[in-house]
Design a protein around this motif. Structure first.
Motif, PDB file in Angstrom:
ATOM      1  N   UNK A  15       2.330  -3.468  26.836  1.00  0.00           N
ATOM      2  CA  UNK A  15       3.386  -2.575  26.718  1.00  0.00           C
ATOM      3  C   UNK A  15       3.804  -1.955  28.006  1.00  0.00           C
ATOM      4  N   UNK A  16       4.698  -1.192  27.722  1.00  0.00           N
ATOM      5  CA  UNK A  16       5.431  -0.445  28.900  1.00  0.00           C
ATOM      6  C   UNK A  16       6.164   0.841  28.216  1.00  0.00           C
ATOM      7  N   UNK A  17       6.452   1.894  29.108  1.00  0.00           N
ATOM      8  CA  UNK A  17       7.064   3.039  28.770  1.00  0.00           C
ATOM      9  C   UNK A  17       8.358   2.849  28.652  1.00  0.00           C
ATOM     10  N   UNK A  18       9.207   3.403  27.802  1.00  0.00           N
ATOM     11  CA  UNK A  18      10.720   3.227  27.681  1.00  0.00           C
ATOM     12  C   UNK A  18      11.284   4.746  27.396  1.00  0.00           C
ATOM     13  N   UNK A  19      12.232   5.051  27.751  1.00  0.00           N
ATOM     14  CA  UNK A  19      12.971   6.167  27.241  1.00  0.00           C
ATOM     15  C   UNK A  19      14.124   5.700  26.483  1.00  0.00           C
ATOM     16  N   UNK A  20      14.447   6.432  25.547  1.00  0.00           N
ATOM     17  CA  UNK A  20      15.766   5.962  24.980  1.00  0.00           C
ATOM     18  C   UNK A  20      16.369   7.598  24.399  1.00  0.00           C
ATOM     19  N   UNK A  21      17.740   7.366  24.295  1.00  0.00           N
ATOM     20  CA  UNK A  21      18.414   8.591  23.967  1.00  0.00           C
ATOM     21  C   UNK A  21      18.992   8.492  22.715  1.00  0.00           C
ATOM     22  N   UNK A  22      18.918   9.283  21.592  1.00  0.00           N
ATOM     23  CA  UNK A  22      19.542   8.839  20.187  1.00  0.00           C
ATOM     24  C   UNK A  22      20.655  10.187  20.239  1.00  0.00           C
ATOM     25  N   UNK A  23      21.847   9.963  19.865  1.00  0.00           N
ATOM     26  CA  UNK A  23      22.851  10.759  19.627  1.00  0.00           C
ATOM     27  C   UNK A  23      22.966  11.133  18.210  1.00  0.00           C
ATOM     28  N   UNK A  24      22.643  12.408  17.693  1.00  0.00           N
ATOM     29  CA  UNK A  24      22.603  12.467  16.127  1.00  0.00           C
ATOM     30  C   UNK A  24      24.168  13.503  16.363  1.00  0.00           C
ATOM     31  N   UNK A  25      25.106  12.919  15.477  1.00  0.00           N
ATOM     32  CA  UNK A  25      26.423  13.421  15.364  1.00  0.00           C
ATOM     33  C   UNK A  25      26.536  14.317  14.146  1.00  0.00           C
ATOM     34  N   UNK A  26      27.272  15.466  14.369  1.00  0.00           N
ATOM     35  CA  UNK A  26      27.727  16.119  13.304  1.00  0.00           C
ATOM     36  C   UNK A  26      26.386  16.991  12.383  1.00  0.00           C
ATOM     37  N   UNK A  27      25.695  17.562  13.317  1.00  0.00           N
ATOM     38  CA  UNK A  27      24.628  18.410  12.463  1.00  0.00           C
ATOM     39  C   UNK A  27      25.072  19.747  12.275  1.00  0.00           C
ATOM     40  N   UNK A  28      24.761  20.356  11.172  1.00  0.00           N
ATOM     41  CA  UNK A  28      25.144  21.664  10.876  1.00  0.00           C
ATOM     42  C   UNK A  28      24.397  22.604  11.814  1.00  0.00           C
ATOM     43  N   UNK A  29      25.202  23.611  12.547  1.00  0.00           N
ATOM     44  CA  UNK A  29      24.901  24.437  13.430  1.00  0.00           C
ATOM     45  C   UNK A  29      23.326  25.153  13.234  1.00  0.00           C
ATOM     46  N   UNK A  30      23.158  25.460  11.998  1.00  0.00           N
ATOM     47  CA  UNK A  30      22.021  26.199  11.424  1.00  0.00           C
ATOM     48  C   UNK A  30      20.790  25.185  11.735  1.00  0.00           C
ATOM     49  N   UNK A  31      20.909  23.832  11.576  1.00  0.00           N
ATOM     50  CA  UNK A  31      19.847  22.877  11.716  1.00  0.00           C
ATOM     51  C   UNK A  31      19.802  22.438  13.130  1.00  0.00           C
ATOM     52  N   UNK A  32      20.575  22.902  13.981  1.00  0.00           N
ATOM     53  CA  UNK A  32      20.591  21.993  15.376  1.00  0.00           C
ATOM     54  C   UNK A  32      19.553  22.595  16.239  1.00  0.00           C
ATOM     55  N   UNK A  33      18.655  23.380  15.909  1.00  0.00           N
ATOM     56  CA  UNK A  33      17.474  23.883  16.847  1.00  0.00           C
ATOM     57  C   UNK A  33      16.387  23.376  16.252  1.00  0.00           C
ATOM     58  N   UNK A  34      16.253  22.575  15.498  1.00  0.00           N
ATOM     59  CA  UNK A  34      14.846  22.176  14.891  1.00  0.00           C
ATOM     60  C   UNK A  34      14.134  21.340  15.650  1.00  0.00           C
ATOM     61  N   UNK A  35      14.657  20.588  16.570  1.00  0.00           N
ATOM     62  CA  UNK A  35      13.796  19.699  17.365  1.00  0.00           C
ATOM     63  C   UNK A  35      13.458  20.482  18.783  1.00  0.00           C
ATOM     64  N   UNK A  36      12.349  20.035  19.381  1.00  0.00           N
ATOM     65  CA  UNK A  36      11.773  20.754  20.412  1.00  0.00           C
ATOM     66  C   UNK A  36      11.073  19.846  21.144  1.00  0.00           C
ATOM     67  N   UNK A  37      11.209  19.953  22.766  1.00  0.00           N
ATOM     68  CA  UNK A  37      10.563  19.145  23.510  1.00  0.00           C
ATOM     69  C   UNK A  37       8.980  18.804  23.159  1.00  0.00           C
ATOM     70  N   UNK A  38       8.481  17.811  23.086  1.00  0.00           N
ATOM     71  CA  UNK A  38       7.226  17.753  22.622  1.00  0.00           C
ATOM     72  C   UNK A  38       6.742  17.228  21.394  1.00  0.00           C
ATOM     73  N   UNK A  39       7.892  17.245  20.307  1.00  0.00           N
ATOM     74  CA  UNK A  39       7.867  16.939  19.254  1.00  0.00           C
ATOM     75  C   UNK A  39       7.320  15.508  18.943  1.00  0.00           C
ATOM     76  N   UNK A  40       6.523  15.017  18.007  1.00  0.00           N
ATOM     77  CA  UNK A  40       6.218  13.754  17.816  1.00  0.00           C
ATOM     78  C   UNK A  40       7.178  13.092  16.943  1.00  0.00           C
ATOM     79  N   UNK A  41       7.838  11.854  17.333  1.00  0.00           N
ATOM     80  CA  UNK A  41       8.871  11.422  16.499  1.00  0.00           C
ATOM     81  C   UNK A  41       8.311  10.088  15.633  1.00  0.00           C
ATOM     82  N   UNK A  42       8.716  10.051  14.502  1.00  0.00           N
ATOM     83  CA  UNK A  42       8.110   8.751  13.536  1.00  0.00           C
ATOM     84  C   UNK A  42       9.558   8.329  13.191  1.00  0.00           C
TER      85      UNK A  42
END
Lengths: 153, 187
Positions: free
Chosen positions: A47-74
Protein backbone atom coordinates in the motif's frame (compact mmCIF):
# COMPACT_ATOMS: atom_id res chain seq x y z
CA UNK A 1 8.64 -63.08 13.02
CA UNK A 2 6.08 -62.21 10.36
CA UNK A 3 6.11 -64.61 7.56
CA UNK A 4 3.45 -62.86 5.59
CA UNK A 5 5.37 -59.62 5.46
CA UNK A 6 7.02 -58.55 2.29
CA UNK A 7 10.19 -57.25 3.80
CA UNK A 8 10.70 -54.76 6.63
CA UNK A 9 8.83 -51.96 4.91
CA UNK A 10 5.47 -53.65 5.05
CA UNK A 11 5.88 -54.67 8.68
CA UNK A 12 6.09 -50.94 9.47
CA UNK A 13 3.17 -50.02 7.23
CA UNK A 14 1.37 -46.88 8.45
CA UNK A 15 -2.22 -47.33 9.58
CA UNK A 16 -4.21 -44.19 9.03
CA UNK A 17 -7.08 -43.89 11.47
CA UNK A 18 -9.94 -41.42 11.57
CA UNK A 19 -8.08 -39.48 14.25
CA UNK A 20 -5.13 -39.08 11.92
CA UNK A 21 -7.42 -37.82 9.20
CA UNK A 22 -8.89 -35.26 11.60
CA UNK A 23 -5.39 -34.17 12.60
CA UNK A 24 -4.41 -33.76 8.96
CA UNK A 25 -7.56 -31.77 8.16
CA UNK A 26 -7.17 -29.61 11.25
CA UNK A 27 -3.54 -28.94 10.43
CA UNK A 28 -4.40 -28.18 6.81
CA UNK A 29 -7.10 -25.71 7.83
CA UNK A 30 -4.77 -24.10 10.36
CA UNK A 31 -2.00 -23.73 7.80
CA UNK A 32 -4.43 -22.39 5.18
CA UNK A 33 -5.70 -19.78 7.64
CA UNK A 34 -2.15 -18.88 8.61
CA UNK A 35 -1.20 -18.40 4.97
CA UNK A 36 -4.36 -16.44 4.25
CA UNK A 37 -3.92 -13.99 7.09
CA UNK A 38 -0.17 -13.73 6.54
CA UNK A 39 -0.77 -12.82 2.91
CA UNK A 40 -3.53 -10.42 3.86
CA UNK A 41 -1.13 -8.61 6.13
CA UNK A 42 1.72 -8.77 3.69
CA UNK A 43 -0.46 -7.27 0.99
CA UNK A 44 -0.96 -4.18 3.09
CA UNK A 45 2.74 -3.67 2.66
CA UNK A 46 2.10 -2.97 -1.01
CA UNK A 47 0.00 0.00 0.00
CA UNK A 48 0.78 3.66 -0.27
CA UNK A 49 -0.76 6.92 0.77
CA UNK A 50 -2.97 8.83 -1.62
CA UNK A 51 -4.83 12.08 -1.33
CA UNK A 52 -8.05 12.58 -3.21
CA UNK A 53 -10.38 15.51 -3.39
CA UNK A 54 -14.13 15.11 -3.60
CA UNK A 55 -16.33 17.95 -4.79
CA UNK A 56 -19.77 17.83 -3.26
CA UNK A 57 -22.00 20.15 -5.22
CA UNK A 58 -25.15 21.89 -4.07
CA UNK A 59 -25.21 21.30 -0.34
CA UNK A 60 -27.70 23.36 1.62
CA UNK A 61 -25.91 26.08 3.54
CA UNK A 62 -27.16 24.78 6.87
CA UNK A 63 -25.47 21.41 6.22
CA UNK A 64 -22.27 22.73 4.74
CA UNK A 65 -20.35 22.87 8.02
CA UNK A 66 -20.83 19.26 9.03
CA UNK A 67 -17.42 18.05 7.86
CA UNK A 68 -14.32 18.80 9.88
CA UNK A 69 -10.65 18.01 9.43
CA UNK A 70 -9.81 14.75 11.15
CA UNK A 71 -13.15 13.10 10.46
CA UNK A 72 -12.92 9.45 9.50
CA UNK A 73 -14.56 8.78 6.16
CA UNK A 74 -16.39 5.59 5.24
CA UNK A 75 -17.92 4.24 2.11
CA UNK A 76 -21.67 4.67 2.28
CA UNK A 77 -22.41 1.31 0.74
CA UNK A 78 -20.31 -1.03 2.86
CA UNK A 79 -19.03 1.27 5.64
CA UNK A 80 -15.42 0.35 4.85
CA UNK A 81 -12.86 3.03 5.78
CA UNK A 82 -12.03 5.44 2.97
CA UNK A 83 -9.52 7.65 4.77
CA UNK A 84 -9.40 10.75 6.91
CA UNK A 85 -10.35 14.31 6.07
CA UNK A 86 -7.17 16.39 5.89
CA UNK A 87 -8.58 19.56 4.39
CA UNK A 88 -11.98 21.05 3.85
CA UNK A 89 -13.22 24.13 2.09
CA UNK A 90 -16.48 25.39 0.68
CA UNK A 91 -17.65 27.98 -1.77
CA UNK A 92 -20.95 29.19 -3.09
CA UNK A 93 -22.52 26.92 -5.67
CA UNK A 94 -22.97 28.20 -9.18
CA UNK A 95 -25.24 27.13 -11.99
CA UNK A 96 -24.14 26.26 -15.52
CA UNK A 97 -24.06 29.97 -16.38
CA UNK A 98 -21.75 30.72 -13.49
CA UNK A 99 -24.39 32.47 -11.43
CA UNK A 100 -24.31 32.03 -7.67
CA UNK A 101 -27.06 29.83 -6.30
CA UNK A 102 -28.23 31.41 -3.06
CA UNK A 103 -28.18 29.13 -0.01
CA UNK A 104 -26.18 26.40 -1.73
CA UNK A 105 -22.54 25.53 -1.19
CA UNK A 106 -20.03 23.32 -2.95
CA UNK A 107 -17.77 21.41 -0.60
CA UNK A 108 -14.21 20.36 -1.35
CA UNK A 109 -13.16 17.49 0.86
CA UNK A 110 -9.54 16.33 0.77
CA UNK A 111 -9.16 12.80 2.05
CA UNK A 112 -5.94 10.96 2.81
CA UNK A 113 -6.07 7.20 2.69
CA UNK A 114 -4.05 4.03 2.43
CA UNK A 115 -4.45 2.79 -1.09
CA UNK A 116 -3.42 -0.28 -2.99
CA UNK A 117 -2.76 -0.75 -6.68
CA UNK A 118 -5.89 -1.57 -8.65
CA UNK A 119 -5.16 -2.11 -12.29
CA UNK A 120 -3.31 1.01 -13.33
CA UNK A 121 -5.00 3.06 -10.63
CA UNK A 122 -5.52 2.94 -6.90
CA UNK A 123 -8.19 1.54 -4.67
CA UNK A 124 -9.11 2.26 -1.10
CA UNK A 125 -10.85 -0.56 0.71
CA UNK A 126 -11.50 -2.12 -2.66
CA UNK A 127 -13.09 1.00 -4.13
CA UNK A 128 -11.26 2.45 -7.10
CA UNK A 129 -10.37 6.11 -6.75
CA UNK A 130 -10.03 8.09 -9.95
CA UNK A 131 -10.73 11.61 -11.15
CA UNK A 132 -14.29 12.01 -12.40
CA UNK A 133 -15.38 8.99 -10.38
CA UNK A 134 -18.53 9.33 -8.28
CA UNK A 135 -18.14 8.53 -4.58
CA UNK A 136 -20.79 8.12 -1.92
CA UNK A 137 -19.14 8.66 1.43
CA UNK A 138 -19.98 9.52 4.99
CA UNK A 139 -18.45 10.54 8.23
CA UNK A 140 -20.08 9.38 11.42
CA UNK A 141 -22.52 12.29 11.16
CA UNK A 142 -22.79 13.39 7.58
CA UNK A 143 -23.47 11.76 4.24
CA UNK A 144 -22.01 13.28 1.09
CA UNK A 145 -21.86 12.17 -2.49
CA UNK A 146 -19.56 13.82 -4.94
CA UNK A 147 -17.17 13.64 -7.82
CA UNK A 148 -13.51 12.93 -7.27
CA UNK A 149 -11.70 15.84 -8.91
CA UNK A 150 -8.10 15.01 -8.08
CA UNK A 151 -6.00 12.07 -6.97
CA UNK A 152 -2.35 12.29 -5.99
CA UNK A 153 0.20 9.99 -4.40
CA UNK B 1 -8.06 -72.06 10.82
CA UNK B 2 -7.20 -69.55 13.48
CA UNK B 3 -6.09 -72.19 15.88
CA UNK B 4 -3.11 -72.90 13.74
CA UNK B 5 -1.70 -69.48 14.40
CA UNK B 6 -2.07 -69.93 18.15
CA UNK B 7 -0.59 -73.33 17.99
CA UNK B 8 2.63 -72.59 19.77
CA UNK B 9 2.67 -70.69 23.04
CA UNK B 10 5.99 -69.15 22.19
CA UNK B 11 4.63 -67.53 19.04
CA UNK B 12 1.46 -66.17 20.77
CA UNK B 13 3.29 -63.77 23.11
CA UNK B 14 5.18 -61.80 20.47
CA UNK B 15 1.91 -61.43 18.55
CA UNK B 16 0.15 -60.01 21.59
CA UNK B 17 3.06 -57.67 22.24
CA UNK B 18 2.89 -56.55 18.64
CA UNK B 19 -0.82 -55.75 19.00
CA UNK B 20 -0.19 -53.76 22.15
CA UNK B 21 2.55 -51.91 20.41
CA UNK B 22 0.31 -51.11 17.50
CA UNK B 23 -2.42 -49.84 19.88
CA UNK B 24 0.12 -47.64 21.63
CA UNK B 25 1.30 -46.33 18.29
CA UNK B 26 -2.29 -45.64 17.21
CA UNK B 27 -3.09 -43.17 20.02
CA UNK B 28 -0.44 -40.60 20.67
CA UNK B 29 -0.19 -37.10 22.01
CA UNK B 30 -1.30 -35.71 18.66
CA UNK B 31 -4.49 -37.73 18.84
CA UNK B 32 -5.17 -36.38 22.29
CA UNK B 33 -4.46 -32.88 20.99
CA UNK B 34 -6.90 -33.38 18.13
CA UNK B 35 -9.60 -34.62 20.45
CA UNK B 36 -9.07 -31.69 22.81
CA UNK B 37 -9.16 -29.35 19.81
CA UNK B 38 -12.44 -30.79 18.62
CA UNK B 39 -13.95 -30.54 22.08
CA UNK B 40 -12.83 -26.91 22.35
CA UNK B 41 -14.31 -26.18 18.92
CA UNK B 42 -17.62 -27.75 19.88
CA UNK B 43 -17.69 -25.83 23.16
CA UNK B 44 -16.89 -22.62 21.26
CA UNK B 45 -19.71 -23.19 18.79
CA UNK B 46 -22.17 -23.87 21.60
CA UNK B 47 -20.92 -20.85 23.54
CA UNK B 48 -21.26 -18.68 20.44
CA UNK B 49 -24.96 -19.42 20.24
CA UNK B 50 -25.81 -19.78 23.91
CA UNK B 51 -23.91 -16.84 25.37
CA UNK B 52 -24.60 -14.33 22.61
CA UNK B 53 -28.33 -14.82 22.26
CA UNK B 54 -30.70 -12.25 23.64
CA UNK B 55 -30.42 -13.52 27.20
CA UNK B 56 -26.79 -14.51 27.01
CA UNK B 57 -24.11 -12.84 29.12
CA UNK B 58 -22.17 -11.79 26.02
CA UNK B 59 -25.15 -10.17 24.43
CA UNK B 60 -24.10 -6.56 24.18
CA UNK B 61 -26.50 -4.82 21.86
CA UNK B 62 -26.90 -1.32 23.23
CA UNK B 63 -30.19 -0.14 24.57
CA UNK B 64 -32.31 1.98 22.29
CA UNK B 65 -32.79 5.64 23.06
CA UNK B 66 -35.28 8.21 21.86
CA UNK B 67 -33.59 10.21 19.16
CA UNK B 68 -34.92 13.31 17.44
CA UNK B 69 -34.38 13.31 13.69
CA UNK B 70 -34.96 16.71 12.10
CA UNK B 71 -36.09 16.54 8.51
CA UNK B 72 -36.89 18.89 5.68
CA UNK B 73 -39.54 17.97 3.14
CA UNK B 74 -39.17 20.38 0.26
CA UNK B 75 -41.59 21.63 -2.31
CA UNK B 76 -44.63 19.45 -1.67
CA UNK B 77 -48.31 20.28 -2.18
CA UNK B 78 -49.96 22.13 0.65
CA UNK B 79 -52.53 19.33 0.86
CA UNK B 80 -49.72 17.00 1.90
CA UNK B 81 -48.88 19.28 4.78
CA UNK B 82 -52.54 19.34 5.78
CA UNK B 83 -52.30 15.61 6.50
CA UNK B 84 -49.51 16.11 9.02
CA UNK B 85 -50.68 15.63 12.61
CA UNK B 86 -48.89 15.21 15.91
CA UNK B 87 -47.82 11.64 16.72
CA UNK B 88 -48.36 10.58 13.13
CA UNK B 89 -46.20 7.54 12.50
CA UNK B 90 -43.92 7.38 9.49
CA UNK B 91 -42.42 4.28 7.93
CA UNK B 92 -39.43 3.74 5.70
CA UNK B 93 -40.68 3.37 2.17
CA UNK B 94 -40.73 -0.18 0.98
CA UNK B 95 -40.60 -1.71 4.43
CA UNK B 96 -42.62 -2.02 7.59
CA UNK B 97 -39.86 -0.36 9.59
CA UNK B 98 -41.10 2.51 11.69
CA UNK B 99 -39.07 5.67 11.32
CA UNK B 100 -40.73 7.56 14.09
CA UNK B 101 -43.54 9.72 15.38
CA UNK B 102 -44.06 13.26 14.24
CA UNK B 103 -43.30 15.78 16.95
CA UNK B 104 -45.85 18.53 17.49
CA UNK B 105 -43.48 21.30 16.52
CA UNK B 106 -43.42 21.16 12.76
CA UNK B 107 -43.52 24.20 10.52
CA UNK B 108 -45.01 24.63 7.10
CA UNK B 109 -43.71 27.50 5.01
CA UNK B 110 -44.08 28.46 1.36
CA UNK B 111 -41.64 26.45 -0.69
CA UNK B 112 -38.51 28.14 -1.94
CA UNK B 113 -37.54 28.28 -5.55
CA UNK B 114 -35.03 30.17 -7.65
CA UNK B 115 -35.80 32.91 -10.07
CA UNK B 116 -33.88 35.60 -11.91
CA UNK B 117 -33.92 39.21 -10.86
CA UNK B 118 -33.67 42.13 -13.24
CA UNK B 119 -29.88 41.81 -13.27
CA UNK B 120 -30.06 38.21 -14.35
CA UNK B 121 -28.95 36.96 -10.95
CA UNK B 122 -30.48 33.99 -9.23
CA UNK B 123 -32.51 34.91 -6.19
CA UNK B 124 -34.66 32.97 -3.78
CA UNK B 125 -38.38 33.34 -4.15
CA UNK B 126 -41.32 31.73 -2.42
CA UNK B 127 -44.47 30.07 -3.66
CA UNK B 128 -47.79 31.61 -2.87
CA UNK B 129 -49.13 31.11 0.63
CA UNK B 130 -52.50 30.38 -0.91
CA UNK B 131 -52.43 26.96 -2.50
CA UNK B 132 -48.77 26.99 -3.42
CA UNK B 133 -46.24 24.30 -2.69
CA UNK B 134 -44.72 24.23 0.77
CA UNK B 135 -41.61 23.18 2.67
CA UNK B 136 -42.18 21.20 5.85
CA UNK B 137 -39.62 21.21 8.65
CA UNK B 138 -40.39 18.54 11.17
CA UNK B 139 -38.89 16.37 13.86
CA UNK B 140 -39.47 12.65 14.08
CA UNK B 141 -39.01 10.97 17.43
CA UNK B 142 -37.25 7.77 16.55
CA UNK B 143 -35.65 4.87 18.39
CA UNK B 144 -32.18 3.54 17.90
CA UNK B 145 -28.67 3.80 19.19
CA UNK B 146 -25.38 5.52 18.44
CA UNK B 147 -22.28 3.50 17.69
CA UNK B 148 -19.03 5.45 17.25
CA UNK B 149 -21.12 8.56 16.76
CA UNK B 150 -23.16 7.00 13.96
CA UNK B 151 -26.88 6.62 14.47
CA UNK B 152 -28.59 3.32 13.73
CA UNK B 153 -32.34 3.72 13.40
CA UNK B 154 -34.07 0.77 15.08
CA UNK B 155 -30.59 -0.64 15.56
CA UNK B 156 -30.16 -1.49 11.91
CA UNK B 157 -30.61 1.40 9.48
CA UNK B 158 -27.71 3.82 9.34
CA UNK B 159 -28.91 7.41 9.33
CA UNK B 160 -26.84 10.57 9.06
CA UNK B 161 -27.57 14.15 8.27
CA UNK B 162 -27.33 14.88 4.58
CA UNK B 163 -29.13 11.68 3.66
CA UNK B 164 -32.44 11.73 1.88
CA UNK B 165 -34.94 9.12 2.99
CA UNK B 166 -38.32 8.28 1.53
CA UNK B 167 -41.02 7.93 4.12
CA UNK B 168 -44.67 6.96 4.02
CA UNK B 169 -47.57 7.34 6.39
CA UNK B 170 -49.18 4.31 8.04
CA UNK B 171 -51.83 4.01 5.33
CA UNK B 172 -49.27 4.20 2.55
CA UNK B 173 -51.27 7.01 1.00
CA UNK B 174 -48.50 9.59 1.21
CA UNK B 175 -44.89 9.20 0.22
CA UNK B 176 -42.38 12.02 0.54
CA UNK B 177 -38.63 12.49 0.34
CA UNK B 178 -37.10 13.96 3.46
CA UNK B 179 -33.63 15.42 3.84
CA UNK B 180 -32.16 14.57 7.23
CA UNK B 181 -30.91 17.80 8.77
CA UNK B 182 -29.95 16.79 12.27
CA UNK B 183 -29.91 13.86 14.64
CA UNK B 184 -29.81 14.31 18.39
CA UNK B 185 -30.64 12.41 21.54
CA UNK B 186 -33.90 13.44 23.12
CA UNK B 187 -32.97 14.88 26.48
Amino acid sequence: MRKNGVGGASSKSIRITIVDVIIIITAAVFIAMLIHYTFARDNSGDGYIIQYVVKVAGVRDELSDRITVGDAVYNMEDSLPMGTVTAFSREASTDEKGRTIPGMMDLYVTIEANARPYGVGSAVSGHMIYAEGWLELRTSKFYFGGVCIDVSR
Amino acid sequence: MRKRSYGAGASREPAANENKASIKKGFGVLDAFAIVLIIVCLISVVARYVLTDEKGILHNEPEFSDVAVSILISDVMYTTADNFTEDMVFYLDGSADVVGKLDANFTVTPAQYYTENENGELVLAYHSEEGGNVDIRATLITEGYFSDGTYYLNGKTLLTSGMTITITDSGGTMKVSALVLDIALVS
